[in-house]
Design a protein around this motif. Structure first.
Motif, PDB file in Angstrom:
ATOM      1  N   SER A  14       0.861  -1.282   0.063  1.00 49.85           N
ATOM      2  CA  SER A  14       0.089  -0.175   0.062  1.00 49.85           C
ATOM      3  C   SER A  14       0.922   1.202   0.084  1.00 49.85           C
ATOM      4  N   ILE A  15       2.192   1.322   0.279  1.00 47.78           N
ATOM      5  CA  ILE A  15       2.985   2.353  -0.072  1.00 47.78           C
ATOM      6  C   ILE A  15       3.632   2.248  -1.247  1.00 47.78           C
ATOM      7  N   ARG A  16       4.274   0.993  -1.599  1.00 51.69           N
ATOM      8  CA  ARG A  16       5.279   0.891  -2.605  1.00 51.69           C
ATOM      9  C   ARG A  16       4.673   0.788  -3.943  1.00 51.69           C
ATOM     10  N   LYS A  17       3.255   0.473  -4.060  1.00 49.85           N
ATOM     11  CA  LYS A  17       2.518   0.252  -5.339  1.00 49.85           C
ATOM     12  C   LYS A  17       2.275   1.750  -5.779  1.00 49.85           C
ATOM     13  N   PRO A  18       1.499   2.696  -4.682  1.00 48.44           N
ATOM     14  CA  PRO A  18       1.021   4.026  -5.385  1.00 48.44           C
ATOM     15  C   PRO A  18       2.587   4.863  -5.460  1.00 48.44           C
ATOM     16  N   ALA A  19       3.730   4.587  -4.797  1.00 52.66           N
ATOM     17  CA  ALA A  19       5.060   5.129  -4.948  1.00 52.66           C
ATOM     18  C   ALA A  19       5.287   5.018  -6.635  1.00 52.66           C
ATOM     19  N   ALA A  20       5.142   3.547  -6.899  1.00 53.59           N
ATOM     20  CA  ALA A  20       5.267   3.371  -8.376  1.00 53.59           C
ATOM     21  C   ALA A  20       4.665   3.998  -9.342  1.00 53.59           C
ATOM     22  N   TYR A  21       3.344   4.031  -9.024  1.00 48.23           N
ATOM     23  CA  TYR A  21       2.287   4.725  -9.759  1.00 48.23           C
ATOM     24  C   TYR A  21       2.596   6.059 -10.066  1.00 48.23           C
ATOM     25  N   CYS A  22       3.055   6.853  -8.920  1.00 44.63           N
ATOM     26  CA  CYS A  22       3.155   8.188  -8.740  1.00 44.63           C
ATOM     27  C   CYS A  22       4.484   8.703  -8.967  1.00 44.63           C
ATOM     28  N   GLY A  23       5.589   7.760  -9.340  1.00 43.08           N
ATOM     29  CA  GLY A  23       7.067   8.114  -9.562  1.00 43.08           C
ATOM     30  C   GLY A  23       7.740   8.599  -8.298  1.00 43.08           C
ATOM     31  N   ILE A  24       7.513   8.502  -7.178  1.00 42.87           N
ATOM     32  CA  ILE A  24       8.226   8.751  -6.069  1.00 42.87           C
ATOM     33  C   ILE A  24       8.792   7.645  -5.247  1.00 42.87           C
ATOM     34  N   VAL A  25       9.586   8.103  -4.020  1.00 41.96           N
ATOM     35  CA  VAL A  25      10.244   6.823  -3.380  1.00 41.96           C
ATOM     36  C   VAL A  25       9.081   6.480  -2.318  1.00 41.96           C
ATOM     37  N   GLY A  26       9.100   4.978  -2.050  1.00 41.23           N
ATOM     38  CA  GLY A  26       7.992   4.685  -1.243  1.00 41.23           C
ATOM     39  C   GLY A  26       8.781   3.564  -0.324  1.00 41.23           C
ATOM     40  N   VAL A  27       8.777   3.736   0.944  1.00 41.24           N
ATOM     41  CA  VAL A  27       9.533   2.888   1.984  1.00 41.24           C
ATOM     42  C   VAL A  27       8.768   2.177   2.685  1.00 41.24           C
ATOM     43  N   GLY A  76       8.178  -9.319   6.461  1.00 43.93           N
ATOM     44  CA  GLY A  76       8.510  -8.396   7.428  1.00 43.93           C
ATOM     45  C   GLY A  76       9.838  -7.510   6.953  1.00 43.93           C
ATOM     46  N   TYR A  77      10.368  -7.931   5.761  1.00 46.38           N
ATOM     47  CA  TYR A  77      11.809  -7.356   5.398  1.00 46.38           C
ATOM     48  C   TYR A  77      11.456  -6.060   4.840  1.00 46.38           C
ATOM     49  N   PRO A  78      12.446  -5.413   4.979  1.00 47.67           N
ATOM     50  CA  PRO A  78      12.543  -3.818   4.431  1.00 47.67           C
ATOM     51  C   PRO A  78      12.358  -3.765   2.979  1.00 47.67           C
ATOM     52  N   SER A  79      11.545  -3.013   2.554  1.00 51.25           N
ATOM     53  CA  SER A  79      11.352  -2.819   0.913  1.00 51.25           C
ATOM     54  C   SER A  79      11.169  -1.253   0.489  1.00 51.25           C
ATOM     55  N   ILE A  80      11.841  -1.153  -0.865  1.00 52.44           N
ATOM     56  CA  ILE A  80      11.697   0.277  -1.095  1.00 52.44           C
ATOM     57  C   ILE A  80      11.355   0.349  -2.646  1.00 52.44           C
ATOM     58  N   THR A  81      10.542   1.260  -3.026  1.00 54.20           N
ATOM     59  CA  THR A  81      10.239   1.449  -4.597  1.00 54.20           C
ATOM     60  C   THR A  81      10.930   2.602  -4.748  1.00 54.20           C
ATOM     61  N   VAL A  82      11.413   2.667  -6.060  1.00 55.78           N
ATOM     62  CA  VAL A  82      12.363   3.712  -6.700  1.00 55.78           C
ATOM     63  C   VAL A  82      11.921   4.053  -7.989  1.00 55.78           C
TER      64      VAL A  82
END
Lengths: 470, 474
Positions: free
Chosen positions: A159-172, A419-425
């Protein structure tokens, strides 16, 4: 917008920003409630060297704010004003943050589109017709639109990493237990994470420093020491072993995807990263979504049993207490939420629990074991963060359970299960829409995650990217 | 009774901790409604539970005292149901892994000692309290989240007396442990009784009735006896007992049906995701074991063997912990154990009852009672005088001070007594003559004369001795 820029501006510029936010929201429909910026400035005591001095911050509307309406974009909480602050709110305020608004979300976190907020569809600044993704829809839209350098979200199933992808921002989405969940209206406790959006990796590292740490009010929060992620941040690709999840790459059918992705990975190799394909058992990949749906909704049906119209929130009349509860819950939730409650409840019934809920928990464990095996060989796992560009709502998103949907749109659940850390860039812009990759690191190894992400950001040159003309 | 009666009991006990089971709100009996709550107790969105370590320690003590096997990996589950007294819409409890299991306690029955097995002890949180009025339902959330342990027995009891003895044993044990107030009338100890009848020799259980919320041990026994008879009559008349939930009506002394128990509610128990399993480490277990207070059964043993009290006296004293504590304090000052018990169960209890006092609220000091009893034993004062002294020491005076004040101090100086003896002998030559002629009664008469002359203060033993010696000289 970057945090450093905000820190250098005069505080009263925040009042102008608030006006800009109100204006922009007419198009984005990303805000549920505005916070009183004037009042916060009047009582502002943060020192100029506070990490978030003068920094405007958006809060997803499932984060409890004392005295400020918190609806989780659900009708049943439309009039709900918490009398306590979430831990993350206290930490941000102590660091100097000024809260500008509470952002719209898929109701109670249930959804991945931004179509299911009580305030209506949230619009993507890159193309107002398109969706932002969800459930942290408003937070993503506002950071992407250059209206906030930092927005808090929550991530139960990407729910953070998908919208970050669609909106072109960093999601952590940091490690489970890294940021306290106390005061955050849950979706599914064992999968919920507090995370955030920024426009660049430097800000992402700084934000985690501010929000991370043990909280005695959240027994699942970790005692693991919080590193000075921002000062340790260093672009680092050389010699890094990166596993690319082949199941995801292979599941994407959009012809525009491959050229762009191949060009990107080539650049990674040029910087010295060691890339290898990792293939997960396809059955496990196909099991991600159903496993998620069962566990999340089973937990959700209990988590939201407190929304009964008795002590707070919207109350529908009824002849007795039972009827008041039934009427309030029937009218207070959308059909999407009620559907999920039914599924969750069904999987918990005594006669079903072993073969549905408990089995899903076992499958979750098997999936995490497979992930652990992969992470023995790689510093980071990498995959495209979405199977398509941000879709338009009339495209039948998720109706067809094809391979693209089951795997490419749901693989980020690996981060929630483990539960591992994940980031969208973001790594490219294709047909005016951003596209992004997602990284997954080992537990509490946020530093490696940030360092690799910083290397990627340096390659793409997309740090600080926003879309302010919409 | 034409049938075998099968009784099992569930006891809910509120733990006496500073704060609630999963929140830092204070516990407070009889506080103004809705003042001892916070966002967690009210089930506000976003709140999370935090396990109270003291409650866990109390539960461990209860398990140790009832010989339970302890699961040191503490796990909690959710029990889901909607009710207005349950703010979260679920109760956090221990369904799958109770902290204690396979326990046993001994009770005294008419046939001797009987072992009652415990199925389990588990921790959970209490619900809010509801008051139904004509104007509507009022909810007091002060009780919501109060730590509870539920103690579930096996169906090992066969009549009301055994059931009452079992509840009393559990009540006493928890009270000695100091983990609860165990006040049944105030609801800090609540009893649900399951009772069914079956033909002797059958191994199938009959349809059971559950009698809810019995508020005294006497009522446990009465309710069971009534219910045994009711079910017996139904079965003898060829009827069928229906499974039901009952309450006991004190006024009519009858059980009354609250609801039929048809298809049980599905509580959809599942593991609580917000509390990871917690391991009670070895050091903490050791610490709890080493600091276990003396249990009633242990105290009873000491009374019977070391102090040689009767079975009845020992039981009666142990049943009242404060009186028993007082006894222990008193016997540290005197060896007259039996006399201390007699005084406590006799005059002291009568005095307390008459004045509506508990021993700990009275001004009586254990040391002074012991001192008075020693004076009686040493014949420094008579039993009759002791009653007068007692009136003084219950007012907080010291025994010695009362004796002095009332002029009961004995004359124990041999020279002084000998003076008196000589005076009496000089005045009673006839009695000396009688003594020489073998009339022992004369001694009694002469001692009486000495006592009279000393206004009752001469030490009787010493007087007797000196008198006989002087008589033999003459």
């Amino acid at each position: 917008m970057r945090i450093q820029d905000c820190k250098e501006k005069e505080l009263n510029k925040l009042v102008d920003l608030q006006a800009k936010l109100v204006k922009a929201n007419e198009k984005l429909n990303a805000v549920v409630s505005y916070c009183d910026v004037d009042a916060q400035l009047e009582n502002y005591t943060a020192p100029t060297d506070a990490p978030l001095y003068g920094t405007p911050v958006v809060l997803k509307d499932n984060i409890s704010t004392k005295g400020v309406r918190t609806t989780a974009s659900s009708r049943i909480l439309d009039n709900y004003v918490p009398f306590y602050d979430a831990t993350v709110v206290k930490k941000l305020r102590d660091a100097g943050a000024i809260f500008t608004c509470k952002s719209a979300m898929d109701e109670l976190g249930m959804g991945g589109t931004g179509l299911n907020a009580y305030t209506g569809k949230v619009n993507n600044p890159y193309d107002l017709e398109r969706i932002t993704g969800g459930s942290s829809s408003g937070s993503a839209a506002l950071v992407a639109a250059g209206l906030s350098p930092l927005a808090i979200g929550t991530d139960t199933g990407d729910s953070i990493r998908k919208p970050a992808a669609y909106c072109g921002i960093v999601g952590v989405k940091p490690t489970y237990g890294r940021i306290s969940r106390y005061g955050v209206i849950p979706y599914a406790s064992s999968l919920d994470h507090v995370g955030y959006f920024t426009t660049n990796i430097q800000d992402a590292a700084l934000a985690l420093e501010v929000m991370a740490g043990r909280d005695d009010q959240d027994m699942t929060s970790s005692y693991e020491e919080v590193a000075p992620y921002a000062s340790l941040l260093k672009a680092d690709l050389k010699g890094k072993k990166i596993g690319i999840i082949s199941n995801v790459v292979d599941a994407i059918v959009d012809p525009r995807f491959r050229p762009s992705f191949d060009a990107f990975t080539k650049k990674l190799e040029q910087q010295g990263a060691i890339l290898e394909m990792v293939t997960f058992d396809q059955d496990l990949m196909n099991a991600l979504l159903p496993t998620y749906f069962i566990i999340s909704n089973a937990e959700a049906t209990a988590n939201h049993s407190n929304l009964d119209g008795i002590r707070f929130g919207m109350r529908e009349p009824g002849a007795d207490l039972t009827e008041i509860m039934i009427n309030s819950r029937t009218k207070g939730f959308s059909s999407e939420v009620r559907k999920r409650f039914v599924i969750g409840s069904y999987s918990l019934f005594t006669e079903n629990q072993e073969k549905i809920f408990r089995k899903a928990q076992k499958v979750r464990r098997v999936i995490v074991e497979a992930l652990d095996d992969a992470l023995k060989n790689y510093d980071i796992l990498l995959a495209p963060a979405a199977g398509t560009l941000a879709p338009k709502p009339d495209e039948s998103f998720g109706e067809d359970l094809n391979n693209t949907f089951m795997v490419a749109e749901n693989h980020m659940l690996l981060g929630n299960f483990s539960g591992y850390p994940s980031i969208t860039v973001p790594y490219d812009v294709v047909d005016t829409m951003p596209v992004a990759i997602n990284l997954l690191a080992r537990a509490f190894d946020e530093q490696t995650m940030f360092n690799v992400a910083k290397g990627i950001e340096d390659i793409t040159g997309l740090a600080g990217m926003t879309k302010e003309d919409f | 009774m034409n049938f075998e009666v099968i009784i099992g009991i569930e006891i809910h006990c509120e733990l006496k901790t500073n704060t609630k089971m999963f929140s830092s709100a204070p516990l407070s009996f009889a506080a103004v409604p809705n003042t001892c709550t916070n966002e967690i107790d009210l089930g506000m969105p976003g709140t999370l539970p935090c396990v109270n370590k003291d409650a866990v320690k109390s539960a461990v003590k209860a398990c140790l005292a009832t010989n339970c096997t302890i699961d040191t990996l503490i796990r909690f589950d959710r029990k889901n149901y909607y009710y207005s007294d349950l703010p979260k819409g679920f109760q956090i409890t221990q369904q799958f892994y109770p902290i204690g299991s396979h326990g046993k306690v001994n009770i005294q029955t008419d046939e001797g000692t009987k072992e009652i097995r415990l199925n389990r002890i588990h921790m959970e949180e209490d619900t809010a309290k509801q008051f139904h009025t004509d104007a509507g339902t009022m909810i007091d959330f002060n009780r919501a989240g109060t730590p509870l342990i539920e103690i579930v027995s096996e169906p090992d009891m066969r009549n009301g007396k055994e059931a009452a003895a079992y509840v009393e044993e559990i009540r006493k044990t928890l009270y000695y442990l100091g983990v609860s107030d165990v006040r049944m009338e105030e609801g800090s100890l609540r009893c649900d009784v399951n009772i069914s009848l079956r033909p002797y020799g059958s191994d199938v259980l009959g349809a059971k009735a559950e009698i809810k919320n019995l508020n005294s041990i006497a009522n446990v026994q009465r309710a069971i006896e009534y219910e045994m008879k009711r079910q017996n009559d139904i079965l003898l008349a060829g009827g069928v007992v229906t499974q039901a939930t009952l309450r006991y009506d004190e006024a009519t002394r009858q059980t009354v049906e609250m609801r039929k128990k048809e298809g049980a509610v599905d509580y959809k128990y599942f593991p609580e995701p917000n509390i990871f399993p917690i391991r009670i480490d070895e050091a903490l277990m050791q610490d709890i074991k080493e600091n276990m207070p003396e249990l009633p059964k242990e105290r009873y043993q000491t009374y019977v063997t070391t102090y040689e009290l009767s079975d009845y006296d020992a039981n009666t004293l142990v049943a009242n912990k404060e009186l028993s504590d007082f006894f222990n304090e008193a016997v540290a000052h005197t060896k007259e154990y039996k006399l201390v018990a007699n005084w406590l169960l006799g005059d002291v209890s009568a005095y307390l009852n008459k004045n509506g006092l508990q021993i700990q609220d009275s001004k009586l000091e254990a040391k002074e009672l012991a001192s008075m009893i020693d004076m009686v034993a040493n014949r420094e004062i008579s039993s009759k005088q002791a009653k007068e002294v007692f009136e003084g020491i219950v007012e907080g005076k010291s025994a010695k001070a009362v004796v002095k004040e009332k002029g009961m101090e004995q004359l124990s100086d041999p020279n002084a007594i000998l003076d008196l003896v000589k005076q009496v002998l000089d005045a009673n030559p006839q009695s000396i003559e009688d003594f020489k002629n073998g009339k022992d009664r004369a001694v009694g008469f002469l001692v009486g004369q000495v006592m009279k002359l000393s206004k009752g203060q001469a030490n009787p033993g010493l007087t007797n001795k000196l008198l006989v010696e002087e008589l033999n000289k003459r």
